[in-house]
Design a protein around this motif. Structure first.
Motif, PDB file in Angstrom:
ATOM      1  N   UNK A 154      50.848 -22.237   1.633  1.00  0.00           N
ATOM      2  CA  UNK A 154      50.295 -21.077   2.319  1.00  0.00           C
ATOM      3  C   UNK A 154      48.812 -21.297   2.590  1.00  0.00           C
ATOM      4  N   UNK A 155      48.349 -20.827   3.728  1.00  0.00           N
ATOM      5  CA  UNK A 155      46.926 -20.890   4.082  1.00  0.00           C
ATOM      6  C   UNK A 155      46.344 -19.498   3.885  1.00  0.00           C
ATOM      7  N   UNK A 156      45.233 -19.417   3.174  1.00  0.00           N
ATOM      8  CA  UNK A 156      44.550 -18.137   2.974  1.00  0.00           C
ATOM      9  C   UNK A 156      43.341 -18.086   3.899  1.00  0.00           C
ATOM     10  N   UNK A 157      43.264 -17.045   4.720  1.00  0.00           N
ATOM     11  CA  UNK A 157      42.122 -16.835   5.609  1.00  0.00           C
ATOM     12  C   UNK A 157      41.357 -15.623   5.092  1.00  0.00           C
ATOM     13  N   UNK A 158      40.064 -15.782   4.859  1.00  0.00           N
ATOM     14  CA  UNK A 158      39.220 -14.683   4.394  1.00  0.00           C
ATOM     15  C   UNK A 158      38.135 -14.423   5.431  1.00  0.00           C
ATOM     16  N   UNK A 159      37.954 -13.153   5.762  1.00  0.00           N
ATOM     17  CA  UNK A 159      36.967 -12.736   6.759  1.00  0.00           C
ATOM     18  C   UNK A 159      35.906 -11.913   6.042  1.00  0.00           C
ATOM     19  N   UNK A 160      34.675 -12.398   6.013  1.00  0.00           N
ATOM     20  CA  UNK A 160      33.555 -11.679   5.411  1.00  0.00           C
ATOM     21  C   UNK A 160      32.871 -10.875   6.510  1.00  0.00           C
ATOM     22  N   UNK A 161      32.683  -9.585   6.291  1.00  0.00           N
ATOM     23  CA  UNK A 161      32.136  -8.718   7.335  1.00  0.00           C
ATOM     24  C   UNK A 161      31.381  -7.559   6.713  1.00  0.00           C
ATOM     25  N   UNK A 162      30.676  -6.813   7.542  1.00  0.00           N
ATOM     26  CA  UNK A 162      30.084  -5.540   7.131  1.00  0.00           C
ATOM     27  C   UNK A 162      30.189  -4.547   8.273  1.00  0.00           C
ATOM     28  N   UNK A 163      30.151  -3.255   7.915  1.00  0.00           N
ATOM     29  CA  UNK A 163      30.157  -2.193   8.914  1.00  0.00           C
ATOM     30  C   UNK A 163      28.738  -1.894   9.353  1.00  0.00           C
ATOM     31  N   UNK A 164      28.569  -1.404  10.564  1.00  0.00           N
ATOM     32  CA  UNK A 164      27.235  -1.145  11.089  1.00  0.00           C
ATOM     33  C   UNK A 164      26.919   0.332  11.270  1.00  0.00           C
ATOM     34  N   UNK A 165      27.923   1.145  11.494  1.00  0.00           N
ATOM     35  CA  UNK A 165      27.681   2.563  11.711  1.00  0.00           C
ATOM     36  C   UNK A 165      28.044   3.351  10.457  1.00  0.00           C
ATOM     37  N   UNK A 166      28.371   4.618  10.670  1.00  0.00           N
ATOM     38  CA  UNK A 166      28.760   5.449   9.540  1.00  0.00           C
ATOM     39  C   UNK A 166      29.907   4.788   8.796  1.00  0.00           C
ATOM     40  N   UNK A 167      29.677   4.501   7.528  1.00  0.00           N
ATOM     41  CA  UNK A 167      30.743   3.837   6.777  1.00  0.00           C
ATOM     42  C   UNK A 167      31.881   4.802   6.466  1.00  0.00           C
TER      43      UNK A 167
END
Length: 179
Positions: A79-92
């Motif tokens: 299995x391949x694990x894909x991880x996406x690191x992100x942040x929100x910019x507006x009202x959380x």
């Protein structure tokens, strides 16, 4: 590390004194797992790239693509694990989930469109909070003969409650590598 070395040497010395062999067992998975990270600038998208990453609207027509050569040391069955690191910019105060379409590319044959796979959902509670979505691609969804992978990440708006812009910082893949 020195403590582990000291313990190992003590066990070996003790086994020599009593004439026994001691074998140290370690899980093979821990030794073979490999992670490769790609910064936001390596993603293809019609969304704008800023100094902080790739700004992606939580909209089903928005997408980011990571096109990479299949890792030569991938075992071809895991299995391949894909991880996406992100942040929100507006009202959380909302949840974010991505869907991934794993397309396998064979030059001269194009690619086969893949059904989407969803992963974990992440909550954003404060402005600019970093979080991660993890999506698992089963081995049976990957053509081991395809030399290129096109991983298309799409906001899964049907299961997300956050409706602003997210900034993708980085994407990583983790896989089992041959030794």
């Amino acid at each position: 590390m020195y403590r582990l070395l000291l313990i190992s040497m003590s066990l070996l010395l003790a086994s020599a004194l009593v004439g026994q062999n001691i074998e140290f067992e370690r899980p093979l998975d821990a030794l073979r797992s490999k992670t490769v990270s790609y910064p936001a600038g390596s993603l293809a998208s019609t969304s704008p790239l800023s100094g902080g990453g790739l700004n992606l609207n939580m909209d089903p027509s928005a997408s980011a693509q990571l096109v990479i050569a299949r890792p030569n040391d991938w075992d071809g069955t895991s299995t391949i694990q894909v991880s996406i690191l992100f942040n929100g910019n507006q009202n959380p105060n909302g949840s974010v989930r991505f869907m991934l379409r794993p397309r396998m590319i064979i030059p001269g044959q194009g690619f086969v469109e893949a059904d989407g796979i969803t992963g974990t959902s992440a909550l954003l509670n404060v402005p600019n909070e970093r979080n991660t979505n993890t999506i698992m691609i089963p081995a049976n969804r990957i053509n081991p003969n395809a030399p290129w992978w096109n991983l298309v990440m799409i906001p899964d708006v049907s299961s997300s409650t956050y409706n602003g812009v997210v900034t993708i910082k980085s994407v990583s893949i983790t896989y089992e590598a041959l030794r």
